[in-house]
Design a protein around this motif. Structure first.
Motif, mmCIF file in Angstrom:
data_model
loop_
_atom_site.group_PDB
_atom_site.id
_atom_site.type_symbol
_atom_site.label_atom_id
_atom_site.label_comp_id
_atom_site.label_asym_id
_atom_site.label_seq_id
_atom_site.Cartn_x
_atom_site.Cartn_y
_atom_site.Cartn_z
ATOM 1 N N ILE A 37 1.070 -1.223 -0.136
ATOM 2 C CA ILE A 37 -0.255 -0.046 0.153
ATOM 3 C C ILE A 37 0.786 1.253 0.014
ATOM 4 N N LYS A 38 1.825 1.311 0.847
ATOM 5 C CA LYS A 38 2.762 2.357 0.778
ATOM 6 C C LYS A 38 3.533 2.728 -0.379
ATOM 7 N N ASP A 39 3.800 1.629 -0.926
ATOM 8 C CA ASP A 39 4.832 1.668 -2.350
ATOM 9 C C ASP A 39 3.705 1.930 -3.270
ATOM 10 N N ARG A 40 2.581 1.667 -3.334
ATOM 11 C CA ARG A 40 1.893 1.909 -4.461
ATOM 12 C C ARG A 40 1.192 3.466 -4.425
ATOM 13 N N ILE A 41 1.114 3.924 -3.168
ATOM 14 C CA ILE A 41 0.545 5.305 -2.810
ATOM 15 C C ILE A 41 1.908 6.292 -3.367
ATOM 16 N N ALA A 42 3.243 5.807 -2.917
ATOM 17 C CA ALA A 42 4.323 6.459 -3.183
ATOM 18 C C ALA A 42 4.476 6.807 -4.918
ATOM 19 N N LYS A 43 3.926 5.612 -5.534
ATOM 20 C CA LYS A 43 4.008 5.558 -7.060
ATOM 21 C C LYS A 43 2.875 6.469 -7.649
ATOM 22 N N GLY A 44 1.916 6.988 -6.700
ATOM 23 C CA GLY A 44 1.141 7.748 -7.174
ATOM 24 C C GLY A 44 -0.236 7.107 -7.509
ATOM 25 N N LYS A 45 -0.470 5.838 -7.094
ATOM 26 C CA LYS A 45 -1.608 5.006 -7.441
ATOM 27 C C LYS A 45 -2.293 4.280 -6.131
ATOM 28 N N LYS A 46 -3.135 5.029 -5.236
ATOM 29 C CA LYS A 46 -3.689 4.441 -4.181
ATOM 30 C C LYS A 46 -4.636 3.166 -4.269
ATOM 31 N N PRO A 47 -4.440 1.811 -4.105
ATOM 32 C CA PRO A 47 -5.230 0.903 -4.543
ATOM 33 C C PRO A 47 -6.814 1.118 -4.287
ATOM 34 N N LYS A 48 -7.662 0.786 -5.050
ATOM 35 C CA LYS A 48 -8.902 0.744 -4.624
ATOM 36 C C LYS A 48 -9.598 -0.270 -3.681
ATOM 37 N N ALA A 49 -9.199 -1.404 -3.877
ATOM 38 C CA ALA A 49 -9.609 -2.591 -3.014
ATOM 39 C C ALA A 49 -8.607 -3.549 -2.693
ATOM 40 N N ILE A 50 -8.879 -4.213 -1.445
ATOM 41 C CA ILE A 50 -8.327 -5.297 -1.022
ATOM 42 C C ILE A 50 -8.814 -6.632 -1.284
ATOM 43 N N ILE A 51 -8.534 -7.660 -1.931
ATOM 44 C CA ILE A 51 -9.198 -8.907 -1.689
ATOM 45 C C ILE A 51 -8.450 -9.866 -0.860
ATOM 46 N N ALA A 52 -8.898 -10.277 0.239
ATOM 47 C CA ALA A 52 -8.391 -11.058 1.185
ATOM 48 C C ALA A 52 -9.277 -12.517 1.361
ATOM 49 N N VAL A 53 -8.420 -13.517 1.468
ATOM 50 C CA VAL A 53 -8.818 -14.782 1.096
ATOM 51 C C VAL A 53 -9.150 -15.744 2.512
#
Length: 376
Positions: free
Chosen positions: A120-136
């Protein structure tokens, strides 16, 4: 040849035929009717927690609708547990979004909170906050609910809780399927109960459930003619399938008890075999339905590998199966980002799913024991 011992075959309880016959007798064979309504109510009563259930054609359809309801569109990123069946990840692609795969942790084999937060931190730093988390909840084992929920809230990213394998499992006495922003169930032929094929979406508000059903029935507007203002899908469960589900709900707890007995059977069988561990709950907070009983093998200690055991069982016409091959190793997904340190890869290489059905007999267990003892 000896009869086949299956990994997890359908197990009818007796009342399914009554509900299906009633559907035929009253001509309710469409994707609506008393059985659909009744099955949804049965599930809501079972799961408790003031939730609302929409019965659908598959668990995959439920995940797809969940992503749509959460606003996932082309170009978005969705964080997804890597060690799972492909149906957890495919709907991300349906939406034109990008899957970001996350490794497992060693205790529940599910989504690793450490790697999740790193991603999450890395994606936000790259300018793309994830939209959802799929946990199984893998093989019926609850994921680390407290940790995943805390991360979800801290970063304001909703969780799609894939409980396809975990109906009847619970964590801290709260049912799996009710933790996420949207929950997912599956009633495929090999699941703990079946509707032959089917699934469900679990929502925390009636409004969200109704929106899911609207989309699942071709998004038909309220008009005397066929009018459509949204893209719709043919994802509703039929009244026939729901009739099977109503009969299955009557034996769900019995099936769970029988699956858990199979897990105890394997613990007893392997208790004196070095290098073999049976997948089990890490504390009393966790309650797994043990949809599938799985083992992990240290071949140096055991003297055999998971593949050697699989082939030995196959020679006796006994089905077993490697653990899920992680999504980031799959040809279709290998180009996408992955955060982890090889936990899921090692589980795949060294793990095996063993026959776990609620309809296995003493004779079946004797055959399984004999085949394994020959090897160990």
């Amino acid at each position: 040849m000896k009869d086949k011992i299956w990994l997890s075959s359908p197990h009818m309880g007796g009342s399914e035929r009554k509900f299906v016959t009633e559907a035929f007798d009253t001509n309710w064979v469409a994707p609506l009717g008393p059985n659909v309504n009744g099955f949804e109510k049965d599930l809501e009563s079972y799961l408790k927690d003031d939730i609302y259930v929409g019965a659908l054609s598959s668990g995959t359809a439920a995940i797809h609708l969940a992503l749509i309801l959460l606003g996932v569109t082309a170009g978005d990123e969705v964080l997804c547990q890597s060690m799972t069946f492909s149906a957890s990840a495919n709907p991300i692609m349906y939406q034109g979004a990008t899957p970001i795969f996350i490794d497992s942790e060693t205790e529940t084999w599910n989504l690793c909170p450490v790697h999740l937060e790193t991603a999450i931190k890395d994606r936000i730093a790259k300018g793309k906050k994830p939209k959802a988390i799929i946990a199984v909840h893998l093989y019926g084992m609850p994921y680390k609910v407290d940790d995943i929920t805390a991360i979800s809230k801290e970063y304001d990213i909703p969780v799609v809780e894939d409980s396809a394998e975990a109906l009847g499992s619970h964590y801290d006495n709260k049912m799996c399927g009710t933790f996420g922003d949207i929950g997912i169930l599956s009633f495929n032929g090999n699941k703990i109960i079946t509707t032959s094929g089917g699934g469900a979406l679990v929502a925390h508000t009636k409004e969200l459930r109704d929106k899911a059903i609207f989309l699942a029935t071709q998004a038909r507007d309220n008009a005397p003619h066929y009018q459509h203002s949204h893209v719709g899908y043919n994802y509703r469960m039929s009244n026939i399938s729901a009739g099977i589900g109503r009969g299955q709900m009557e034996v769900l707890d019995k099936h769970i008890a029988l699956r858990r007995e199979m897990n105890v059977f394997y613990k007893d069988l392997f208790k004196n075999v070095k290098g073999v561990s049976v997948f089990s709950e890490i504390s009393n907070n966790y309650f797994s339905n043990h949809w599938l009983s799985c083992i992990k093998i240290d071949s140096k200690l055991a003297g055999f590998t998971s593949e050697t055991l699989r082939l030995a069982l196959e020679d006796e016409n006994i089905e077993s199966r490697p653990l899920w091959k992680p999504m980031h190793l799959q040809p279709i997904f290998e180009k996408f980002p992955y955060y982890g340190n090889n936990v899921s890869e090692n589980l795949f290489k060294n793990g095996l799913c063993l026959p776990s059905g609620s309809n296995l007999t003493d004779t079946d267990r004797d055959r399984i024991t004999s085949a394994i003892q020959k090897l160990s």
